[in-house]
Design an enzyme around this catalytic site. Structure first.
Site, PDB file in Angstrom:
ATOM      1  N   MET A  28       0.842  -1.199   0.000  1.00  0.00           N
ATOM      2  CA  MET A  28       0.000   0.000   0.000  1.00  0.00           C
ATOM      3  C   MET A  28       0.876   1.247   0.000  1.00  0.00           C
ATOM      4  O   MET A  28       0.434   2.331   0.362  1.00  0.00           O
ATOM      5  CB  MET A  28      -0.947  -0.008   1.198  1.00  0.00           C
ATOM      6  CG  MET A  28      -1.965  -1.127   1.122  1.00  0.00           C
ATOM      7  SD  MET A  28      -3.500  -0.800   2.006  1.00  0.00           S
ATOM      8  CE  MET A  28      -2.914  -0.644   3.680  1.00  0.00           C
ATOM      9  N   HIS A  35       9.478  -3.603   3.524  1.00  0.00           N
ATOM     10  CA  HIS A  35       9.118  -3.799   2.108  1.00  0.00           C
ATOM     11  C   HIS A  35      10.369  -4.063   1.263  1.00  0.00           C
ATOM     12  O   HIS A  35      10.349  -4.872   0.333  1.00  0.00           O
ATOM     13  CB  HIS A  35       8.408  -2.552   1.553  1.00  0.00           C
ATOM     14  CG  HIS A  35       7.106  -2.242   2.208  1.00  0.00           C
ATOM     15  ND1 HIS A  35       6.925  -1.155   3.024  1.00  0.00           N
ATOM     16  CD2 HIS A  35       5.906  -2.884   2.161  1.00  0.00           C
ATOM     17  CE1 HIS A  35       5.671  -1.129   3.448  1.00  0.00           C
ATOM     18  NE2 HIS A  35       5.032  -2.165   2.943  1.00  0.00           N
ATOM     19  N   ARG A 185       2.610   2.623   9.581  1.00  0.00           N
ATOM     20  CA  ARG A 185       1.860   3.402  10.576  1.00  0.00           C
ATOM     21  C   ARG A 185       2.757   3.984  11.670  1.00  0.00           C
ATOM     22  O   ARG A 185       2.333   4.873  12.403  1.00  0.00           O
ATOM     23  CB  ARG A 185       0.789   2.520  11.228  1.00  0.00           C
ATOM     24  CG  ARG A 185      -0.402   2.252  10.333  1.00  0.00           C
ATOM     25  CD  ARG A 185      -1.502   1.502  11.072  1.00  0.00           C
ATOM     26  NE  ARG A 185      -2.730   1.491  10.291  1.00  0.00           N
ATOM     27  CZ  ARG A 185      -2.999   0.621   9.344  1.00  0.00           C
ATOM     28  NH1 ARG A 185      -2.115  -0.309   9.052  1.00  0.00           N
ATOM     29  NH2 ARG A 185      -4.140   0.672   8.671  1.00  0.00           N
TER      30      ARG A 185
END
Length: 251
Positions: A28, A35, A185
């Site tokens: 996302m 990642h 986040r």
């Protein structure tokens, strides 16, 4: 030169031009070293790496959480280039959901516990978008982090249930030096919350029982959604202010 493909038809046409194996990293965006570890692993094992960036609205049960999800396109693009990504699939909502989410993939067992209790419909959105991405990208292997272990388990199960011709590759959780699991986040934590956040990992690894870990986190000021031992792992979700953090460890 990295290709940026917006529509499913563009992506499918590009896929036809690739020779050799394709490794796929669905994200996302708001990419971090976690990642990057997925991209690196894909590049080691496959001839071509495709990354997708799509903030999927159907997996957010809190509209505010969707609004606040960080978007860092320029930095994401640089990270993709550094890690040998051939193409980024970067679709819009209307491209991914021409049916406006009338059709969905639902799992009726494991998705109803742990994160499924506090986030009703979350895994329906995850499984549906991942199924769509698999159909569009047609990868040989797809790479997912173990931090979202419930998600990883459900995606593996979906691939088996629908006889999809690809292999799911789990990649170990990447952590900050203080143990906090990397997450997009984390940037939303205040300095005070960020100092507290590593207690999730400490509580999971240092407590004898799940109940003891939950009590410790409550004492430290976390609002605990759950700490549960299941299938040889200890899972936790807890909130600091508006930010919900998840983690899991093998026990």
């Amino acid at each position: 030169m990295i290709e940026v493909l917006r529509s499913p038809s563009e992506m499918k046409n590009f896929r036809k031009t690739l020779k050799g194996s394709v490794g796929f990293v669905p994200t996302m965006g708001a990419l971090h070293a976690g990642h990057e570890s997925l991209m690196k692993r894909a590049a080691q094992e496959c001839d071509n790496v495709i990354l997708s960036i799509f903030v999927n609205p159907t997996q957010f049960n809190d509209p505010k959480d969707l609004e606040k999800y960080p978007k860092t396109w320029e930095a994401d693009l640089e990270m993709a280039k550094r890690n040998g990504v051939k193409a980024i699939f970067f679709p819009r909502y209307e491209d991914m959901y021409p049916d406006n989410y009338k059709y969905k993939v639902i799992e009726n067992d494991f998705s109803k516990i742990l994160d499924g209790v506090d986030r009703p419909g979350h895994f329906d959105g995850v499984l549906t978008v991942v199924m769509k991405l698999f159909q569009i990208v047609s990868p040989d292997k797809a790479y997912f982090g173990e931090k979202d272990f419930q998600q990883l388990t459900l995606i593996k199960g979906m691939v088996e249930a629908y006889f999809l011709d690809l292999k799911i590759i789990p990649v170990p959780t990447m952590r900050e030096q203080d143990g906090l699991a990397m997450s997009s986040r984390n940037v939303r934590l205040t300095a005070e919350q960020r100092a507290l956040a590593p207690w999730i990992y400490k509580a999971l690894t240092q407590s004898k029982t799940a109940q003891e870990a939950a009590s410790l986190l409550s004492e430290k000021g976390f609002n605990v959604d759950y700490v549960t031992d299941l299938q040889g792992r200890r899972f936790a979700a807890a909130r600091l202010g508006e930010v919900r953090l998840i983690d899991n460890v093998q026990i």
